[in-house]
Design a protein around this motif. Sequence first.
Motif, mmCIF file in Angstrom:
data_model
loop_
_atom_site.group_PDB
_atom_site.id
_atom_site.type_symbol
_atom_site.label_atom_id
_atom_site.label_comp_id
_atom_site.label_asym_id
_atom_site.label_seq_id
_atom_site.Cartn_x
_atom_site.Cartn_y
_atom_site.Cartn_z
ATOM 1 N N THR A 215 -0.068 11.589 13.562
ATOM 2 C CA THR A 215 0.386 11.063 12.508
ATOM 3 C C THR A 215 1.910 10.179 12.978
ATOM 4 O OG1 THR A 215 1.535 13.153 12.181
ATOM 5 C CG2 THR A 215 -0.693 12.568 11.161
ATOM 6 N N GLN A 216 2.367 9.772 11.780
ATOM 7 C CA GLN A 216 3.670 9.288 12.073
ATOM 8 C C GLN A 216 4.698 10.043 11.317
ATOM 9 O OE1 GLN A 216 3.988 4.437 11.666
ATOM 10 N NE2 GLN A 216 2.257 4.961 10.300
ATOM 11 N N ILE A 217 5.919 9.897 12.079
ATOM 12 C CA ILE A 217 7.087 10.704 11.173
ATOM 13 C C ILE A 217 8.270 9.608 10.978
ATOM 14 C CG2 ILE A 217 8.973 12.264 11.639
ATOM 15 C CD1 ILE A 217 7.069 13.738 13.644
ATOM 16 N N ALA A 218 8.708 9.695 9.692
ATOM 17 C CA ALA A 218 9.712 8.833 9.151
ATOM 18 C C ALA A 218 11.067 9.637 9.057
ATOM 19 C CB ALA A 218 9.362 8.084 7.817
ATOM 20 N N GLN B 19 -1.163 3.283 8.936
ATOM 21 C CA GLN B 19 -0.497 2.695 7.782
ATOM 22 C C GLN B 19 0.713 1.908 8.343
ATOM 23 O OE1 GLN B 19 -1.234 2.327 4.645
ATOM 24 N NE2 GLN B 19 -3.252 3.636 4.618
ATOM 25 N N GLU B 20 0.944 0.704 8.230
ATOM 26 C CA GLU B 20 2.072 -0.038 8.608
ATOM 27 C C GLU B 20 3.254 0.220 7.760
ATOM 28 O OE1 GLU B 20 3.498 -4.658 9.257
ATOM 29 O OE2 GLU B 20 1.441 -4.227 8.434
ATOM 30 N N ILE B 21 3.966 0.861 8.452
ATOM 31 C CA ILE B 21 5.580 1.321 7.463
ATOM 32 C C ILE B 21 6.701 0.535 8.235
ATOM 33 C CG2 ILE B 21 6.780 3.322 7.027
ATOM 34 C CD1 ILE B 21 4.575 5.078 7.256
ATOM 35 N N ASN C 199 0.893 -1.312 0.048
ATOM 36 C CA ASN C 199 -0.245 0.011 -0.055
ATOM 37 C C ASN C 199 0.753 1.151 0.005
ATOM 38 O OD1 ASN C 199 -2.395 -1.450 0.250
ATOM 39 N ND2 ASN C 199 -2.067 -1.692 2.337
ATOM 40 N N GLU C 200 0.833 1.936 -0.773
ATOM 41 C CA GLU C 200 1.747 3.156 -1.056
ATOM 42 C C GLU C 200 0.937 4.467 0.094
ATOM 43 O OE1 GLU C 200 1.308 4.594 -5.175
ATOM 44 O OE2 GLU C 200 2.783 3.438 -5.831
ATOM 45 N N VAL C 201 2.111 4.838 0.764
ATOM 46 C CA VAL C 201 1.748 5.677 1.951
ATOM 47 C C VAL C 201 2.491 7.196 1.343
ATOM 48 C CG1 VAL C 201 2.011 6.399 4.225
ATOM 49 C CG2 VAL C 201 1.963 3.894 3.494
ATOM 50 N N GLY D 129 15.113 7.905 -0.886
ATOM 51 C CA GLY D 129 15.849 7.288 0.105
ATOM 52 C C GLY D 129 15.118 5.992 0.641
ATOM 53 N N LYS D 130 15.430 5.583 1.921
ATOM 54 C CA LYS D 130 14.710 4.682 2.634
ATOM 55 C C LYS D 130 14.271 4.795 3.777
ATOM 56 C CE LYS D 130 17.409 1.030 -0.013
ATOM 57 N NZ LYS D 130 15.992 0.411 -0.836
ATOM 58 N N VAL D 131 13.469 4.393 4.523
ATOM 59 C CA VAL D 131 13.084 4.465 5.748
ATOM 60 C C VAL D 131 14.124 4.006 6.854
ATOM 61 C CG1 VAL D 131 10.809 4.086 7.513
ATOM 62 C CG2 VAL D 131 10.401 4.531 5.257
ATOM 63 N N LYS D 132 14.558 4.890 7.649
ATOM 64 C CA LYS D 132 15.496 4.399 8.576
ATOM 65 C C LYS D 132 14.948 4.329 10.345
ATOM 66 C CE LYS D 132 20.021 3.790 9.857
ATOM 67 N NZ LYS D 132 21.124 2.863 9.266
ATOM 68 N N GLU D 133 14.117 5.371 10.543
ATOM 69 C CA GLU D 133 13.465 5.349 11.708
ATOM 70 C C GLU D 133 11.938 5.758 11.647
ATOM 71 O OE1 GLU D 133 15.560 7.577 14.549
ATOM 72 O OE2 GLU D 133 17.481 6.863 13.949
ATOM 73 N N LEU D 134 11.082 5.244 12.620
ATOM 74 C CA LEU D 134 9.712 5.742 12.605
ATOM 75 C C LEU D 134 9.487 6.016 14.118
ATOM 76 C CD1 LEU D 134 8.400 2.734 10.591
ATOM 77 C CD2 LEU D 134 7.811 5.350 10.030
ATOM 78 N N ARG D 135 8.612 7.197 14.270
ATOM 79 C CA ARG D 135 7.911 7.301 15.453
ATOM 80 C C ARG D 135 6.714 8.236 15.397
ATOM 81 N NH1 ARG D 135 8.639 12.737 17.232
ATOM 82 N NH2 ARG D 135 10.055 13.813 16.060
#
Length: 284
Positions: free
Chosen positions: A253-256, A216-218, A191-193, A240-246
Amino acid sequence: MPHFFLNKRLIILLVSIIILVSLIGFSLRDRDNISRPEQFIKDVVGFGHSLVSKPAQGIASALTNVEDLKNTYTENKKLKARLEGLAKLEQEISDLKRDNDELRDIVGKTDDLRDFTAIQATLISRSPDLWYDKIMINKGSKSGVKPDMAVITAKGLIGKVIDTSEMTATIELLSSDNTKNRVSALIQGKNEVFGLIDGYDREKKLLIMKDLPIDQEIKKGQNIITSGLGGVFPKGQDIGKVKELRVDQYGLTQIAYVEPSADFYGFEHVMVIVRPEDGKKEGE
């Protein structure tokens, strides 16, 4: 009386000759031991020879050592110059190899742009005061570069054009503190986020992607590309690529935190992306 002295002198001369001949004959005989006078003379001569020869040998040896040191210094100087030249040559080869690899990657990237064309340019200026914010390249409006065009390296997106002159253009990097410097992006997956690249953590050296839906699951390691929805950056450019999530401070909301694909600082060559509509406007 004069006659007597004349005979006396003659007698003395004859006796002297006889004694001299006798001594010569005596010295020429084969003997096991030499006489004491001969020993004394030889010892004196040998001692004198040693007094003269040893200092002479020492001086000759010192002169030889000085000459050897001089030759060694000259050879070391030549070797040092050769080593310095070799180090410079190796550095030049390394720089050329890096430029060659970078240009090869750019050529390959150009083939992947599909509907987009690219203007290749080289970095010419970077202010220490704005190191994280802006760079200047050697292509401008004369080459078709316009404000709001995306700028990439062979590894990914680095920023956009913010102003131009005929021969140069200024690029604002994604690591800039400008709060208006946002990029519409999406996280690829089942699922595109969608979200916004909005900020840069200089301590972590990570981009910040905000406004990600909380439901959304990231996962770490997912790819992030431009969405094309912002009207500036063409879709599909690697970010780039997801390094961390919070979760944000409000829990809504989430922050990547995103590890950039591109190196914002270790490059010399870039590409300015020309979208089809930009090309049409240029031709009008």
